[in-house]
Design an enzyme around this catalytic site. Structure first.
Site, PDB file in Angstrom:
ATOM      1  N   ASN A 271       0.829  -1.208   0.000  1.00  0.00           N
ATOM      2  CA  ASN A 271       0.000   0.000   0.000  1.00  0.00           C
ATOM      3  C   ASN A 271       0.854   1.245   0.000  1.00  0.00           C
ATOM      4  OD1 ASN A 271      -0.451   1.897   2.574  1.00  0.00           O
ATOM      5  ND2 ASN A 271       0.207  -0.122   3.308  1.00  0.00           N
TER       6      ASN A 271
ATOM      7  N   LEU B  67      -0.960   8.682   3.514  1.00  0.00           N
ATOM      8  CA  LEU B  67      -1.299   9.317   4.794  1.00  0.00           C
ATOM      9  C   LEU B  67      -2.471  10.287   4.691  1.00  0.00           C
ATOM     10  CD1 LEU B  67       2.312   9.687   6.152  1.00  0.00           C
ATOM     11  CD2 LEU B  67       0.520   8.262   7.134  1.00  0.00           C
TER      12      LEU B  67
ATOM     13  N   CYS C 299       6.733   5.611   8.561  1.00  0.00           N
ATOM     14  CA  CYS C 299       5.950   5.428   7.340  1.00  0.00           C
ATOM     15  C   CYS C 299       6.842   5.692   6.136  1.00  0.00           C
ATOM     16  CB  CYS C 299       4.773   6.383   7.310  1.00  0.00           C
ATOM     17  SG  CYS C 299       3.835   6.198   5.794  1.00  0.00           S
TER      18      CYS C 299
ATOM     19  N   SER D 211      -3.218  -6.190   8.354  1.00  0.00           N
ATOM     20  CA  SER D 211      -3.664  -6.802   7.098  1.00  0.00           C
ATOM     21  C   SER D 211      -4.655  -7.936   7.298  1.00  0.00           C
ATOM     22  CB  SER D 211      -2.450  -7.326   6.316  1.00  0.00           C
ATOM     23  OG  SER D 211      -1.558  -6.261   6.058  1.00  0.00           O
TER      24      SER D 211
HETATM   25  C1  LIG Z   1      -3.650   0.056   4.123  1.00  0.00           C
HETATM   26  C2  LIG Z   1      -2.648   0.288   5.220  1.00  0.00           C
HETATM   27  C3  LIG Z   1      -2.546   1.562   5.799  1.00  0.00           C
HETATM   28  C4  LIG Z   1      -1.628   1.796   6.827  1.00  0.00           C
HETATM   29  N1  LIG Z   1      -1.569   3.042   7.402  1.00  0.00           N
HETATM   30  C5  LIG Z   1      -0.728   3.246   8.469  1.00  0.00           C
HETATM   31  C6  LIG Z   1      -0.713   4.507   9.143  1.00  0.00           C
HETATM   32  O1  LIG Z   1      -1.473   5.432   8.841  1.00  0.00           O
HETATM   33  N2  LIG Z   1       0.159   4.633  10.184  1.00  0.00           N
HETATM   34  C7  LIG Z   1       1.005   3.629  10.603  1.00  0.00           C
HETATM   35  O2  LIG Z   1       1.751   3.817  11.561  1.00  0.00           O
HETATM   36  N3  LIG Z   1       0.985   2.424   9.980  1.00  0.00           N
HETATM   37  C8  LIG Z   1       0.146   2.221   8.939  1.00  0.00           C
HETATM   38  N4  LIG Z   1       0.117   0.980   8.321  1.00  0.00           N
HETATM   39  C9  LIG Z   1       1.009  -0.086   8.814  1.00  0.00           C
HETATM   40  C10 LIG Z   1       0.288  -1.023   9.793  1.00  0.00           C
HETATM   41  O3  LIG Z   1      -0.158  -0.329  10.950  1.00  0.00           O
HETATM   42  C11 LIG Z   1       1.194  -2.192  10.213  1.00  0.00           C
HETATM   43  O4  LIG Z   1       2.332  -1.694  10.889  1.00  0.00           O
HETATM   44  C12 LIG Z   1       1.668  -3.025   9.016  1.00  0.00           C
HETATM   45  O5  LIG Z   1       0.628  -3.162   8.064  1.00  0.00           O
HETATM   46  C13 LIG Z   1       2.173  -4.405   9.428  1.00  0.00           C
HETATM   47  O6  LIG Z   1       1.153  -5.150  10.069  1.00  0.00           O
HETATM   48  P1  LIG Z   1       0.231  -6.230   9.292  1.00  0.00           P
HETATM   49  O7  LIG Z   1       1.139  -7.147   8.537  1.00  0.00           O
HETATM   50  O8  LIG Z   1      -0.566  -6.885  10.376  1.00  0.00           O
HETATM   51  O9  LIG Z   1      -0.632  -5.430   8.349  1.00  0.00           O
HETATM   52  C14 LIG Z   1      -0.788   0.735   7.286  1.00  0.00           C
HETATM   53  C15 LIG Z   1      -0.893  -0.534   6.689  1.00  0.00           C
HETATM   54  C16 LIG Z   1      -1.816  -0.769   5.684  1.00  0.00           C
HETATM   55  C17 LIG Z   1      -1.909  -2.173   5.090  1.00  0.00           C
END
Ligand SMILES: Cc1cc2nc3c(=O)[nH]c(=O)nc-3n(C[C@H](O)[C@H](O)[C@H](O)COP(=O)(O)O)c2cc1C
Length: 309
Positions: A72, A76, A135, A272
């Site tokens: 993705n 932000l 990020c 996710s």
């Molecule tokens: C669509 C999407 C948007 C995200 N937006 C943010 C965000 O605004 N701030 C942030 O700190 N992490 C953001 N992340 C990261 C997630 O919080 C997380 O750290 C990362 O996806 C790994 O975890 P997961 O494998 O369980 O998704 C985002 C992830 C995804 C997939």
């Protein structure tokens, strides 16, 4: 929502029904969506990161499932800190009656902006503020993410700490040569907890079209492909700091959650998996974790924590 008593835990001063925390950015910031995550059984919920001014984000496509995980580059999208404080106030009021703590999330382009955004968001009285220094879309004035060096990571942490009395969690990036050193620097700068990790920078190319799939060309990898990376990061951080860790990256079921605890996490971030299994996954993972513990004879979360060390 009935969780076995042995999943209740304390995390950096927050009381949680269970250690499963909705990760930032997954369900936006709307009070209704965050409440839905809480009702589905999350132990705590994290809002989407907000910055100093409103941002529209990138044009579509901004996210896709490429087979091994998600990628993705949302860009932000957020309403800016002042409006975010109002949204968070509404969310906190809804979550309060459910006993589910709300974690705000902030990003900024300069150290001064970090303290300004944290100060604005603190007026909503979230239970904690997560500092997104990692990020892939956020960088300091030299184009480097704050999470990339000990000095800039510590400076952002100290700026947020000085702006608020609320517990401060700092979210680290996986793509650094020595994440334990960064974790130590933010702990010394006053971080009350560490969230590890954010997404891993990557690219997906459409071979027929001959170009990257995302409008931003590059994005952040999350989901199953990230899990071994996240486990290694949590393991190394846990060996170096005393503050608790929210292990985040590729947790899709209760067994993955147990692995994250074994690596040294105290709580588990889930992002996710909401895409893959729906919002009910938060409570389901807690239930699956309890089932795994019962089947394997672990009496409580403490017995799992750091088991792999
Ligand atoms: C669509 C999407 C948007 C995200 N937006 C943010 C965000 O605004 N701030 C942030 O700190 N992490 C953001 N992340 C990261 C997630 O919080 C997380 O750290 C990362 O996806 C790994 O975890 P997961 O494998 O369980 O998704 C985002 C992830 C995804 C997939």
């Amino acid at each position: 929502m009935s969780q076995p008593a042995d999943l209740t835990c304390e995390f950096a001063g927050l009381r949680l029904h269970n250690p499963i925390i909705l990760a930032s950015g997954i369900l936006g910031t709307s009070a209704a969506l965050l409440e839905r995550a809480a009702l589905s059984g999350a132990g705590a919920v994290t809002a989407k990161s907000c910055g100093p001014i409103p941002r529209l984000g990138h044009p579509n496509p901004v996210a896709l499932d490429w087979g091994g995980g998600l990628i993705n580059a949302i860009g932000l999208t957020n309403p800016g800190a002042e409006e975010e404080a109002r949204v968070l106030t509404a969310a906190r009021e809804r979550l309060h009656s459910l006993g589910v703590p709300l974690i705000a999330s902030v990003f900024a382009g300069t150290v001064e902006e970090f303290s300004q955004v944290a100060g604005a968001v603190a007026r909503a009285h979230p239970a904690a503020i997560e500092v997104n220094i990692s990020c892939p879309n956020v960088a300091d004035e030299f184009g480097t993410p704050f999470a990339a060096t000990c000095e800039s990571a510590a400076a952002a942490t100290a700026a947020v700490k000085s702006a608020t009395d609320i517990p401060v969690f700092v979210k680290l990036a996986p793509n650094v040569p020595n994440i334990a050193r960064i974790a130590t620097a933010v702990e010394e700068a006053g971080a009350d907890a560490i969230t590890a990790v954010n997404t891993m920078p990557g690219m997906v190319i459409d071979a027929e079209a001959g170009r990257p799939v995302l409008s931003n060309r590059v994005g952040g990898i999350s989901g199953p492909a990230l899990k071994p990376v996240a486990l290694r990061c949590v393991y190394e951080i846990a060996r170096s700091v005393r503050v608790p860790i929210i292990g985040t990256g590729g947790v899709n079921d209760g067994r993955d959650a147990a692995e994250m605890l074994m690596a040294g996490a105290t709580a588990i971030g889930v992002g996710s998996a909401v895409w893959y299994r729906g919002v009910a996954v938060l409570g389901q993972i807690a239930g699956e974790l309890a089932g795994f513990m019962k089947a394997m004879g672990y009496p409580d979360l403490a017995a799992l924590r750091g088991k792999a060390h």
